[in-house]
Design a protein around this motif. Sequence first.
Motif, PDB file in Angstrom:
ATOM      1  N   ASP A 189       0.833  -1.203   0.000  1.00 36.64           N
ATOM      2  CA  ASP A 189       0.000   0.000   0.000  1.00 36.64           C
ATOM      3  C   ASP A 189       0.868   1.254   0.000  1.00 36.64           C
ATOM      4  OD1 ASP A 189       0.798   0.477   2.672  1.00 36.64           O
ATOM      5  OD2 ASP A 189      -0.961  -0.525   3.480  1.00 36.64           O
ATOM      6  N   ASN A 233       0.711  -5.455  -6.834  1.00 30.69           N
ATOM      7  CA  ASN A 233      -0.753  -5.432  -6.748  1.00 30.69           C
ATOM      8  C   ASN A 233      -1.474  -5.867  -8.022  1.00 30.69           C
ATOM      9  OD1 ASN A 233      -0.386  -4.419  -4.179  1.00 30.69           O
ATOM     10  ND2 ASN A 233      -0.770  -2.306  -4.748  1.00 30.69           N
ATOM     11  N   CYS A 277      -8.420  -8.981  -1.573  1.00 29.30           N
ATOM     12  CA  CYS A 277      -8.572  -7.952  -0.538  1.00 29.30           C
ATOM     13  C   CYS A 277      -8.024  -6.657  -1.113  1.00 29.30           C
ATOM     14  CB  CYS A 277      -7.837  -8.358   0.731  1.00 29.30           C
ATOM     15  SG  CYS A 277      -8.542  -9.813   1.526  1.00 29.30           S
ATOM     16  N   SER A 308      -8.916  -2.186  -1.592  1.00 31.81           N
ATOM     17  CA  SER A 308      -8.862  -0.973  -0.778  1.00 31.81           C
ATOM     18  C   SER A 308     -10.106  -0.119  -0.975  1.00 31.81           C
ATOM     19  CB  SER A 308      -7.634  -0.152  -1.171  1.00 31.81           C
ATOM     20  OG  SER A 308      -7.664   1.122  -0.562  1.00 31.81           O
ATOM     21  N   TYR A 309     -10.527   0.516   0.098  1.00 33.30           N
ATOM     22  CA  TYR A 309     -11.647   1.451   0.027  1.00 33.30           C
ATOM     23  C   TYR A 309     -11.319   2.635  -0.887  1.00 33.30           C
ATOM     24  CZ  TYR A 309      -9.143   4.589   3.194  1.00 33.30           C
ATOM     25  OH  TYR A 309      -8.229   5.431   3.756  1.00 33.30           O
ATOM     26  N   TYR A 364      -1.044   4.657  -6.086  1.00 32.55           N
ATOM     27  CA  TYR A 364      -1.560   3.514  -5.326  1.00 32.55           C
ATOM     28  C   TYR A 364      -3.022   3.253  -5.675  1.00 32.55           C
ATOM     29  CZ  TYR A 364      -3.458   0.696  -1.615  1.00 32.55           C
ATOM     30  OH  TYR A 364      -4.131  -0.280  -0.925  1.00 32.55           O
ATOM     31  N   ARG A 366      -4.824  -0.114  -7.451  1.00 34.69           N
ATOM     32  CA  ARG A 366      -5.944  -0.895  -6.922  1.00 34.69           C
ATOM     33  C   ARG A 366      -7.091  -0.989  -7.937  1.00 34.69           C
ATOM     34  NH1 ARG A 366      -4.928  -4.533  -2.984  1.00 34.69           N
ATOM     35  NH2 ARG A 366      -3.763  -3.576  -1.299  1.00 34.69           N
ATOM     36  N   GLU A 387     -13.480  -4.046  -1.054  1.00 40.87           N
ATOM     37  CA  GLU A 387     -12.912  -2.704  -0.910  1.00 40.87           C
ATOM     38  C   GLU A 387     -12.941  -2.368   0.582  1.00 40.87           C
ATOM     39  OE1 GLU A 387     -15.534  -0.763  -3.671  1.00 40.87           O
ATOM     40  OE2 GLU A 387     -14.107  -1.043  -5.307  1.00 40.87           O
ATOM     41  N   TYR A 396     -10.441   1.454   6.036  1.00 38.81           N
ATOM     42  CA  TYR A 396      -9.770   1.891   7.260  1.00 38.81           C
ATOM     43  C   TYR A 396      -9.153   0.769   8.080  1.00 38.81           C
ATOM     44  CZ  TYR A 396     -12.667   5.812   5.943  1.00 38.81           C
ATOM     45  OH  TYR A 396     -13.282   6.807   5.251  1.00 38.81           O
TER      46      TYR A 396
END
Length: 177
Positions: free
Chosen positions: A79, A96, A118, A120-121, A140, A144, A165, A168
């Motif tokens: 990340d 990624n 898995c 990311s938001y 980044y 994603r 997604e 946090y």
Amino acid sequence: MHMKIFMIGGTGLLGSEAAKELIARGHEVTTIARAIPPSDGGMPQEMKVEQGNYLEMTEEELRKKFQGYDGFIFAAGIDERVISTPPVYELYKKHNVYPIRKLLKIAKECGVKHSVICGSYLAYLAKKWPEKELTRWHPYIRSRIDQENAAMEYTDENFNVSVLELPYIFGTQPARN
């Protein structure tokens, strides 16, 4: 229904928590890790951990890992906390995007039916606010979105892929500090 799950990233924060939940629901989980964590490192004892680095494994080595599994979870990657020299997008692609293409292709060839990435938001936010052009300004986030697009290329009636997604979630796994 009992499933056999192969996971990459099972010794990390997200993966180990997913493994705990899957095991609690009666599934069998195997993961690979660059280094075997200590037995008191917060990993579920029922999870089988094998040594290996998916970035360095050949397609044939990975095919052997995927044989006999019903599901696959990718809870790895990097990340924006990783520091790199420009162009940083190349590093994000390496960790990624490229692995998803390689791993999902092999999983599908080996008869795996269900895969979960898995994500990311931040990918959700990029889609929610296209006018902000988040993928243009943040490599980044672009990685994603590219990861999700690559993953969706493999889905069909015999092979489903879901991208979570996840919002946090920050931290490290105690065994990996």
